[in-house]
Design a protein around this motif. Structure first.
Motif, mmCIF file in Angstrom:
data_model
loop_
_atom_site.group_PDB
_atom_site.id
_atom_site.type_symbol
_atom_site.label_atom_id
_atom_site.label_comp_id
_atom_site.label_asym_id
_atom_site.label_seq_id
_atom_site.Cartn_x
_atom_site.Cartn_y
_atom_site.Cartn_z
ATOM 1 N N GLY A 18 0.010 3.332 -3.424
ATOM 2 C CA GLY A 18 -0.874 4.469 -3.184
ATOM 3 C C GLY A 18 -2.152 4.442 -3.990
ATOM 4 O O GLY A 18 -2.773 5.492 -4.233
ATOM 5 N N LEU A 19 -2.602 3.259 -4.414
ATOM 6 C CA LEU A 19 -3.792 3.177 -5.255
ATOM 7 C C LEU A 19 -5.059 3.521 -4.461
ATOM 8 O O LEU A 19 -5.173 3.189 -3.285
ATOM 9 C CB LEU A 19 -3.925 1.772 -5.837
ATOM 10 N N ALA A 20 -6.008 4.153 -5.138
ATOM 11 C CA ALA A 20 -7.291 4.514 -4.526
ATOM 12 C C ALA A 20 -8.234 3.322 -4.612
ATOM 13 O O ALA A 20 -8.442 2.752 -5.691
ATOM 14 C CB ALA A 20 -7.894 5.726 -5.230
ATOM 15 N N VAL A 21 -8.829 2.934 -3.475
ATOM 16 C CA VAL A 21 -9.641 1.729 -3.385
ATOM 17 C C VAL A 21 -11.064 2.106 -2.958
ATOM 18 O O VAL A 21 -11.252 2.858 -2.001
ATOM 19 C CB VAL A 21 -9.031 0.732 -2.376
ATOM 20 N N LEU A 22 -12.049 1.550 -3.656
ATOM 21 C CA LEU A 22 -13.452 1.773 -3.335
ATOM 22 C C LEU A 22 -14.108 0.424 -3.057
ATOM 23 O O LEU A 22 -14.019 -0.498 -3.871
ATOM 24 C CB LEU A 22 -14.167 2.461 -4.502
ATOM 25 N N ALA B 213 0.830 -1.210 0.000
ATOM 26 C CA ALA B 213 0.000 0.000 0.000
ATOM 27 C C ALA B 213 0.860 1.254 0.000
ATOM 28 O O ALA B 213 0.539 2.238 -0.681
ATOM 29 C CB ALA B 213 -0.933 -0.010 1.200
ATOM 30 N N GLY B 214 1.950 1.223 0.757
ATOM 31 C CA GLY B 214 2.822 2.376 0.806
ATOM 32 C C GLY B 214 3.507 2.650 -0.520
ATOM 33 O O GLY B 214 3.748 3.807 -0.880
ATOM 34 N N LEU C 289 -12.371 -2.569 6.798
ATOM 35 C CA LEU C 289 -11.954 -1.469 5.936
ATOM 36 C C LEU C 289 -11.181 -0.421 6.739
ATOM 37 O O LEU C 289 -10.193 0.144 6.250
ATOM 38 C CB LEU C 289 -13.161 -0.836 5.254
ATOM 39 N N ALA C 290 -11.630 -0.157 7.954
ATOM 40 C CA ALA C 290 -10.880 0.754 8.819
ATOM 41 C C ALA C 290 -9.478 0.205 9.085
ATOM 42 O O ALA C 290 -8.499 0.961 9.170
ATOM 43 C CB ALA C 290 -11.626 0.968 10.131
ATOM 44 N N GLY D 29 -2.517 1.660 5.680
ATOM 45 C CA GLY D 29 -2.030 2.516 4.609
ATOM 46 C C GLY D 29 -2.756 2.400 3.294
ATOM 47 O O GLY D 29 -2.390 3.072 2.322
ATOM 48 N N VAL D 30 -3.795 1.566 3.226
ATOM 49 C CA VAL D 30 -4.584 1.471 1.995
ATOM 50 C C VAL D 30 -5.429 2.741 1.861
ATOM 51 O O VAL D 30 -6.088 3.159 2.813
ATOM 52 C CB VAL D 30 -5.478 0.224 2.006
ATOM 53 N N ARG D 31 -5.425 3.338 0.689
ATOM 54 C CA ARG D 31 -6.149 4.602 0.477
ATOM 55 C C ARG D 31 -7.592 4.302 0.082
ATOM 56 O O ARG D 31 -7.920 4.127 -1.088
ATOM 57 C CB ARG D 31 -5.449 5.447 -0.596
ATOM 58 N N LEU D 32 -8.469 4.231 1.092
ATOM 59 C CA LEU D 32 -9.887 3.943 0.877
ATOM 60 C C LEU D 32 -10.626 5.225 0.508
ATOM 61 O O LEU D 32 -10.453 6.257 1.151
ATOM 62 C CB LEU D 32 -10.502 3.342 2.136
ATOM 63 N N LEU D 33 -11.469 5.139 -0.494
ATOM 64 C CA LEU D 33 -12.280 6.278 -0.914
ATOM 65 C C LEU D 33 -13.585 6.317 -0.135
ATOM 66 O O LEU D 33 -14.262 5.301 0.012
ATOM 67 C CB LEU D 33 -12.583 6.190 -2.407
#
Length: 300
Positions: free
Chosen positions: A191-195, A187-188, A216-217, A223-227
């Motif tokens: 940096g992909l955006a995840v939905l 994830a670091g 998800l939290a 470090g996962v970039r959750l939308l």
């Protein structure tokens, strides 16, 4: 051990449960039963929720079907006579509101004279805390000699990666700690955006609010970039059309792969897909598998 010693457990509604001996025959909601199986306690049978049909949902079953654990159908339509014939010592369900069991009417357990333990899977607890609670329950049940060694599963650790060291942790927890480390690194780097979403048909989709879902939290903490889907009604989901998905421009979609959900109808070009089960069994082994699978997709 004979299982003759008294048993007590306080569930996540604050209900104090007790029995003259440690329960040996466990009937559980399928999600809870799959977690207990991972943790060394094999249920005599499991039941589903209102979303489930007459057979196992492969996304929810974990190792239950392969282990030969019978599935009784949806909990609200259970044949009480059949349940009585199974002679359960305890019923294990989950709770989202900290008040009521999710998949079975508690009156059923009352009529059978069987204690019902409901463990929280809602966002009032973190994912490590949820895993701890299932570890505590399974440890108390393993004291009957069902399987393994009595005692709770140690915590999976805090968001900073601290936790038990590999030599002292159970195998499933070691796998989880290692999987989290791998996911944190991937994830670091990416940096992909995840939905995260659950499909409802060609005209409607439910978009998950990351902080409303403990797993998800946890991904966000790793470090996962959750939308976030944005303002609107719904505490856990924002219901929208598929155009909203395109507007959010995710790099990766986590799609609900339970039987009652539908696959994504529309995705932005180049968007990656990965399966997500919002009812992953609350065991270290199950979440280790999910985190490793997600890390592989993010790194691809």
């Amino acid at each position: 051990m004979s299982g003759a010693q008294p048993w007590g457990f306080t569930d996540d509604r604050g209900t104090e449960l007790g029995a003259a001996r440690v329960p040996e025959r466990v009937v559980a909601y399928v999600r809870a039963g799959a977690a207990l199986l991972d943790l060394g306690v094999t249920p005599v049978a499991v039941y589903g929720s209102g979303h489930d049909g007459p057979g196992y949902d492969p996304a929810k079953a974990g190792g239950l079907d392969a282990a030969g654990v019978p599935y009784l159908g949806p909990g609200r339509a259970l044949d009480e006579g059949l349940l009585r014939e199974l002679r359960p010592d305890v019923i294990v369900d989950v709770t989202y509101d900290g008040k009521s069991p999710y998949a079975l009417d508690e009156a059923v357990a009352d009529r059978l004279g069987v204690p019902l333990a409901a463990l929280s899977v809602g966002n009032e607890l973190t994912l490590p805390e949820i895993l701890d609670r299932f570890g505590e329950l399974s440890g108390s049940l393993r004291a009957a000699g069902v399987a393994g060694v009595a005692g709770p599963v140690p915590s999976a650790g805090a968001a900073d990666g601290t936790g038990p060291t590999a030599p002292t942790a159970p195998a499933g927890l070691r796998d989880l700690v290692e999987a989290e480390a791998v996911l944190r690194g991937v994830a670091g780097r990416t940096g992909l955006a995840v939905l995260a979403l659950s499909g409802a048909g060609p005209d409607q989709v439910h978009l998950a609010r990351p902080q409303a879902w403990p797993e998800l939290a946890r991904l966000a903490a790793l470090g996962v970039r959750l939308l976030d889907p944005g303002p609107g009604p719904g505490a856990n989901w924002l219901t929208a059309d598929w155009g909203r998905v395109a507007e959010l421009r995710p790099d990766l979609i986590l799609f609900d792969d339970r039987f009652h959900a539908v696959p994504p109808y529309e995705t932005p070009p180049g968007t990656r897909l990965a399966a997500w089960n919002p009812e992953t069994p609350p065991s270290p082994a199950a979440y280790a598998r999910f985190f490793r699978d997600l890390a592989e997709v993010l790194a691809a």
